[in-house]
Design a protein around this motif. Structure first.
Motif, mmCIF file in Angstrom:
data_model
loop_
_atom_site.group_PDB
_atom_site.id
_atom_site.type_symbol
_atom_site.label_atom_id
_atom_site.label_comp_id
_atom_site.label_asym_id
_atom_site.label_seq_id
_atom_site.Cartn_x
_atom_site.Cartn_y
_atom_site.Cartn_z
ATOM 1 N N LEU A 162 -7.146 -11.426 2.890
ATOM 2 C CA LEU A 162 -7.038 -9.999 3.185
ATOM 3 C C LEU A 162 -5.593 -9.527 3.389
ATOM 4 O O LEU A 162 -5.325 -8.337 3.334
ATOM 5 C CB LEU A 162 -7.857 -9.658 4.438
ATOM 6 C CG LEU A 162 -9.364 -9.808 4.275
ATOM 7 C CD1 LEU A 162 -10.049 -9.684 5.624
ATOM 8 C CD2 LEU A 162 -9.901 -8.776 3.306
ATOM 9 N N GLN A 163 -4.677 -10.465 3.618
ATOM 10 C CA GLN A 163 -3.276 -10.097 3.829
ATOM 11 C C GLN A 163 -2.672 -9.537 2.534
ATOM 12 O O GLN A 163 -2.890 -10.093 1.460
ATOM 13 C CB GLN A 163 -2.450 -11.321 4.262
ATOM 14 C CG GLN A 163 -2.830 -11.862 5.616
ATOM 15 C CD GLN A 163 -2.488 -10.911 6.731
ATOM 16 O OE1 GLN A 163 -1.429 -10.313 6.751
ATOM 17 N NE2 GLN A 163 -3.418 -10.755 7.646
ATOM 18 N N PRO A 164 -1.904 -8.466 2.633
ATOM 19 C CA PRO A 164 -1.274 -7.924 1.416
ATOM 20 C C PRO A 164 -0.172 -8.837 0.892
ATOM 21 O O PRO A 164 0.546 -9.476 1.668
ATOM 22 C CB PRO A 164 -0.707 -6.583 1.878
ATOM 23 C CG PRO A 164 -0.679 -6.627 3.354
ATOM 24 C CD PRO A 164 -1.636 -7.661 3.811
ATOM 25 N N ASP A 165 -0.067 -8.885 -0.408
ATOM 26 C CA ASP A 165 1.001 -9.638 -1.062
ATOM 27 C C ASP A 165 2.318 -8.930 -0.768
ATOM 28 O O ASP A 165 2.425 -7.715 -0.954
ATOM 29 C CB ASP A 165 0.731 -9.669 -2.568
ATOM 30 C CG ASP A 165 1.747 -10.479 -3.352
ATOM 31 O OD1 ASP A 165 2.828 -10.782 -2.823
ATOM 32 O OD2 ASP A 165 1.447 -10.815 -4.504
ATOM 33 N N PRO A 166 3.349 -9.655 -0.318
ATOM 34 C CA PRO A 166 4.624 -9.007 0.000
ATOM 35 C C PRO A 166 5.258 -8.269 -1.183
ATOM 36 O O PRO A 166 5.936 -7.266 -1.012
ATOM 37 C CB PRO A 166 5.523 -10.155 0.447
ATOM 38 C CG PRO A 166 4.614 -11.279 0.779
ATOM 39 C CD PRO A 166 3.368 -11.078 -0.020
ATOM 40 N N ASP A 167 5.021 -8.760 -2.403
ATOM 41 C CA ASP A 167 5.618 -8.134 -3.581
ATOM 42 C C ASP A 167 4.884 -6.866 -4.009
ATOM 43 O O ASP A 167 5.503 -5.859 -4.335
ATOM 44 C CB ASP A 167 5.654 -9.120 -4.754
ATOM 45 C CG ASP A 167 6.544 -10.316 -4.457
ATOM 46 O OD1 ASP A 167 7.515 -10.170 -3.680
ATOM 47 O OD2 ASP A 167 6.262 -11.399 -4.999
ATOM 48 N N THR A 168 3.556 -6.927 -4.006
ATOM 49 C CA THR A 168 2.783 -5.798 -4.523
ATOM 50 C C THR A 168 2.175 -4.929 -3.426
ATOM 51 O O THR A 168 1.830 -3.776 -3.671
ATOM 52 C CB THR A 168 1.628 -6.303 -5.412
ATOM 53 O OG1 THR A 168 0.738 -7.089 -4.616
ATOM 54 C CG2 THR A 168 2.156 -7.128 -6.577
ATOM 55 N N GLY A 169 2.018 -5.503 -2.228
ATOM 56 C CA GLY A 169 1.402 -4.759 -1.137
ATOM 57 C C GLY A 169 -0.111 -4.691 -1.229
ATOM 58 O O GLY A 169 -0.769 -4.004 -0.466
#
Length: 109
Positions: free
Chosen positions: A32-39
């Motif tokens: 569920l955590q957002p990807d740092p690159d894409t959000g």
């Protein structure tokens, strides 16, 4: 059996699950955590209100061995919360077990 040892013990890891139940909660949290690159997260859940509340209810803690643990159902009950049955159903739906290989060559899941 979610009460079994997780089998993953990397002393250098930030979160070291103690039991498979803890590992199940951490695995879903990671999805569920957002990807740092894409959000954008790898998983998006559409749940009912009860499941959403239950997914945020358990507290994160540490045991004496340095493992990260999720608050038990007994601890949640002591805080006046209900058992997280809906949340655990969601977690079990996305939790991927490691395959167990038998000597006979068959694959058990």
């Amino acid at each position: 059996m979610v009460s079994e040892s997780s089998g993953h013990d990397d002393p250098g890891a930030v979160m070291r699950p103690f039991k498979k139940r803890d590992e199940m909660w951490f695995a879903c949290r990671a999805l569920l955590q957002p990807d740092p690159d894409t959000g954008v997260g790898r998983l998006r859940l559409r749940t009912d209100r009860n499941a959403a509340i239950q997914l945020t209810t358990p507290k994160l803690g540490y045991n004496s061995g340095g493992h990260t643990v999720i608050g038990s159902k007994k601890a949640m009950s002591a805080r006046g919360m209900k058992s997280p049955d809906h949340a655990e159903a969601v977690l079990l739906a996305v939790y991927e077990l490691e395959p167990i290989i038998r000597r006979g060559g068959g694959l058990l899941v």
